[in-house]
Motif scaffolding. Structure first.
Motif, short mmCIF file in Angstrom:
data_model
loop_
_atom_site.label_atom_id
_atom_site.label_comp_id
_atom_site.label_asym_id
_atom_site.label_seq_id
_atom_site.Cartn_x
_atom_site.Cartn_y
_atom_site.Cartn_z
N LYS A 1 46.38 48.29 32.28
CA LYS A 1 45.32 49.28 32.43
C LYS A 1 44.78 49.27 33.85
O LYS A 1 44.89 48.29 34.58
N ASP A 2 44.20 50.39 34.23
CA ASP A 2 43.61 50.54 35.57
C ASP A 2 42.17 51.00 35.41
O ASP A 2 41.85 51.75 34.47
N ILE A 3 41.30 50.59 36.31
CA ILE A 3 39.89 50.96 36.23
C ILE A 3 39.70 52.48 36.28
O ILE A 3 38.76 53.02 35.67
N SER A 4 40.62 53.17 36.96
CA SER A 4 40.50 54.63 37.05
C SER A 4 40.65 55.29 35.68
O SER A 4 40.06 56.34 35.42
N GLU A 5 41.43 54.66 34.77
CA GLU A 5 41.57 55.19 33.41
C GLU A 5 40.24 55.11 32.67
O GLU A 5 39.84 56.05 31.97
N LEU A 6 39.55 53.98 32.83
CA LEU A 6 38.25 53.82 32.19
C LEU A 6 37.24 54.83 32.74
O LEU A 6 36.46 55.42 31.98
N ILE A 7 37.26 55.02 34.04
CA ILE A 7 36.35 55.99 34.67
C ILE A 7 36.61 57.39 34.13
O ILE A 7 35.68 58.15 33.84
N GLU A 8 37.89 57.74 33.99
CA GLU A 8 38.24 59.06 33.47
C GLU A 8 37.77 59.25 32.03
O GLU A 8 37.26 60.31 31.66
N ILE A 9 37.93 58.19 31.20
CA ILE A 9 37.46 58.25 29.81
C ILE A 9 35.96 58.49 29.77
O ILE A 9 35.46 59.35 29.02
N MET A 10 35.23 57.73 30.58
CA MET A 10 33.77 57.87 30.60
C MET A 10 33.35 59.24 31.12
O MET A 10 32.42 59.86 30.60
N GLN A 11 34.07 59.73 32.14
CA GLN A 11 33.73 61.03 32.72
C GLN A 11 33.92 62.16 31.71
O GLN A 11 33.11 63.08 31.62
N GLN A 12 35.00 62.08 30.94
CA GLN A 12 35.26 63.11 29.94
C GLN A 12 34.15 63.16 28.89
O GLN A 12 33.70 64.24 28.49
N ASP A 13 33.70 61.97 28.44
CA ASP A 13 32.61 61.94 27.45
C ASP A 13 31.31 62.46 28.06
O ASP A 13 30.56 63.19 27.40
N MET A 14 31.04 62.11 29.31
CA MET A 14 29.78 62.56 29.94
C MET A 14 29.81 64.05 30.23
O MET A 14 28.79 64.73 30.13
N ASP A 15 31.00 64.57 30.59
CA ASP A 15 31.12 66.02 30.79
C ASP A 15 30.86 66.77 29.49
O ASP A 15 30.19 67.81 29.47
N SER B 1 27.03 58.98 21.89
CA SER B 1 26.98 57.51 21.89
C SER B 1 28.09 56.91 21.05
O SER B 1 28.75 55.93 21.46
N GLU B 2 28.31 57.47 19.88
CA GLU B 2 29.35 56.94 19.00
C GLU B 2 30.74 57.10 19.62
O GLU B 2 31.56 56.18 19.59
N ASN B 3 31.01 58.29 20.18
CA ASN B 3 32.31 58.52 20.81
C ASN B 3 32.48 57.67 22.07
O ASN B 3 33.57 57.14 22.34
N PHE B 4 31.41 57.54 22.82
CA PHE B 4 31.42 56.75 24.05
C PHE B 4 31.81 55.31 23.75
O PHE B 4 32.70 54.73 24.39
N ILE B 5 31.16 54.73 22.74
CA ILE B 5 31.44 53.33 22.35
C ILE B 5 32.87 53.22 21.82
O ILE B 5 33.61 52.30 22.20
N ARG B 6 33.26 54.14 20.96
CA ARG B 6 34.59 54.07 20.36
C ARG B 6 35.70 54.16 21.41
O ARG B 6 36.67 53.39 21.38
N HIS B 7 35.55 55.07 22.35
CA HIS B 7 36.58 55.25 23.38
C HIS B 7 36.69 54.05 24.31
O HIS B 7 37.80 53.62 24.68
N ILE B 8 35.53 53.48 24.67
CA ILE B 8 35.56 52.33 25.58
C ILE B 8 36.13 51.10 24.87
O ILE B 8 36.93 50.33 25.44
N GLU B 9 35.71 50.90 23.61
CA GLU B 9 36.21 49.73 22.88
C GLU B 9 37.71 49.84 22.63
O GLU B 9 38.43 48.85 22.64
N LYS B 10 38.19 51.07 22.42
CA LYS B 10 39.64 51.26 22.26
C LYS B 10 40.37 50.89 23.55
O LYS B 10 41.43 50.24 23.52
N TYR B 11 39.79 51.29 24.67
CA TYR B 11 40.38 50.94 25.97
C TYR B 11 40.41 49.42 26.14
O TYR B 11 41.42 48.84 26.56
N LEU B 12 39.30 48.74 25.78
CA LEU B 12 39.22 47.29 25.94
C LEU B 12 40.18 46.57 25.00
O LEU B 12 40.80 45.57 25.37
N ASP B 13 40.29 47.09 23.75
CA ASP B 13 41.23 46.49 22.81
C ASP B 13 42.66 46.55 23.35
O ASP B 13 43.41 45.56 23.28
N ASN B 14 43.05 47.70 23.89
CA ASN B 14 44.39 47.84 24.46
C ASN B 14 44.59 46.92 25.66
O ASN B 14 45.67 46.37 25.87
N LEU B 15 43.52 46.75 26.43
CA LEU B 15 43.59 45.87 27.60
C LEU B 15 43.82 44.43 27.16
O LEU B 15 44.68 43.73 27.73
#
Length: 473
Positions: free
Chosen positions: A29-43, A9-23
């Motif tokens: 940014k592309d939506i596929s980048e966000l999907i890849e970030i989420m997929q890596q955390d879920m894997d 949960s902590e990594n998931f939030i941190r990675h997504i918020e970092k993506y949003l901050d950069n955006l």
């Protein structure tokens, strides 16, 4: 488990918020980048959670009173790596020896419970994905598509197809016990072949060292055509490399005899291009009547009339009405008008083909129950699209396995059916006691926590954190 979820949960939030901050800072940014970030955390969550479940189960087995009665601990903390859709899952388990003096069984009980074989590297679900994708794509592309986390080789895909073995063409048949046979007056068989490149050495794909062509035969049985698109009714496919055509026709005959009342059938129409192996079916299956494939007939009509197109309709008129005198008269004109030896040879070749298959032409014209043959199209879809339309070379065994795998798919075989075939082929070692007796069901492995992720209570609460909280509490 709580720590795993908290870390996720902590990594998931941190990675997504970092993506949003950069955006928001203006980075493209592309939506596929966000999907890849989420997929890596879920894997990562999947790998860690699965390893935790296996090790937790191993611990409970070790503490079980029932286990202590029948199994001695031989070694602890034995490493195992299993490649899954999440990636490589690494866990430790306990090795046991049976207490039965007559039994020298050694095993990992937790692996037995979860159906993990001693030398298994890939999860069975991933193995089946490899096989399914290999039906459509090259072995390497199937490997790339099935596992995006851990690189797999084309040899891995080939090994899993070999493990599956030689699939019976009737593997998808329903059980026949107490099933009444169908009563039909007319049945239809169509047959054709695909020519594939066979290598001298036992290799399967992507090699330039090609040696000879081999015929992969395709036969299918159906009950006629229906609907506006002339869909085949209750079609059943058979394919493979058969050195003896009689072996293939015996399979087809066995199927017909099991499904249909042979005494009730009046005629079985066998359609094809006139190849000797197809005509062998006339001898092997009773009540058959030969019909020449119109696709191949048209090829020879075009060949015969290439130098004199005005006679094409005349030739077809004689063929469609099965008037042999008319056809002979037309061929005389075509031969007379031929200007060179090449044209004469084409006329002669077409004439010989038509005369040698005259019975098939006559049966199509005179029997109102005969139907057109679509074997060429089915060969293209079922076999050629995977086996010969691309520059591939196969071993004979590899071609036979792939042809049967393709037919398995077109006969309605699904992933569950592949799993059943795996279970049938494998000779797994089974533990001697029921797993229900090893595991104490009076307690749960993972009691529900009131607060699974305490860290989410801290700090500033964002909209993203609220969403995660709804899952965590």
């Amino acid at each position: 488990m709580d720590n795993i979820i908290q870390d996720f949960s902590e990594n998931f939030i941190r990675h997504i918020e970092k993506y949003l901050d950069n955006l928001f800072e203006g980075e493209k940014k592309d939506i596929s980048e966000l999907i890849e970030i989420m997929q890596q955390d879920m894997d990562k969550l999947g790998r860690e959670a699965l390893a935790h479940v296996l090790e937790k189960m191993d611990q409970e087995i070790m503490e079980s009173k029932e286990r202590k009665k029948s199994w001695n601990i031989q070694a602890r903390d034995m490493d195992k790596t299993l490649i899954t859709q999440f990636g490589e899952v690494k866990y430790q388990r306990t090795y046991y020896a049976s207490k039965n003096s007559e039994d020298t069984d050694y095993t990992y009980l937790v692996d037995d419970i979860f159906g993990i074989e001693r030398y298994q590297r890939l999860d069975k679900g991933l193995e089946l994905d490899l096989v399914e994708k290999a039906e459509e794509y090259s072995y390497q592309k199937a490997a790339d598509m099935a596992s995006k986390v851990v690189p797999l080789s084309k040899q891995t895909t080939l090994n899993k197809i070999k493990k599956l073995g030689k699939i019976d063409n009737r593997a998808t048949d329903e059980k026949l016990e107490e099933k009444e046979k169908k009563k039909l007056k007319y049945l239809y068989i169509e047959a054709d072949e695909d020519h594939i490149s066979i290598q001298k050495k036992n290799r399967d794909e992507d090699e330039k060292d090609k040696s000879e062509n081999k015929v992969t035969k395709l036969v299918y049985v159906h009950e006629g055509r229906q609907g506006a698109r002339n869909k085949l009714k209750n079609v059943k496919f058979f394919s493979g490399i058969y050195n003896k055509s009689e072996d293939l026709w015996e399979e087809v005959l066995s199927y017909i005899d099991d499904i249909y009342d042979m005494d009730y059938i009046e005629t079985i129409f066998l359609a094809g291009d006139g190849a000797n192996w197809i005509k062998t079916g006339l001898k092997e299956i009773q009540k058959t009547k030969y019909v020449l494939d119109r696709y191949h007939l048209n090829k020879y009509v075009l060949k015969a009339t290439g130098h004199y197109p005005k006679q094409r309709s005349n030739l077809w008129l004689g063929l469609n009405q099965a008037k042999i005198k008319w056809v002979r008269s037309t061929f005389k004109i075509l031969s007379k008008e031929a200007e060179n030896e090449e044209q004469k040879e084409r006329v002669k070749e077409a004439r010989n083909y038509i005369y040698s298959n005259w019975a098939g032409i006559e049966n199509y014209a005179n029997d109102p129950n005969s139907q057109v043959c679509s074997a060429e199209g089915h060969v293209s879809h079922v076999l050629a699209s995977r086996m010969s339309s691309r520059p591939l070379a196969w071993s004979e065994d590899g071609a036979d396995r792939m042809a049967r795998l393709r037919v398995f798919k077109y006969n309605g075989g699904k992933k569950d059916d592949l799993f059943k075939l795996y279970e049938h082929k494998e000779k797994e070692k089974r533990i001697k006691m029921r797993t229900e007796k090893i595991i104490d069901h009076r307690k749960t492995l993972f009691p529900v926590a009131k607060e699974t992720v305490p860290a989410l209570r801290k700090g500033k609460v964002s909209g993203l954190q609220r969403a995660i909280r709804s899952l965590a509490f």
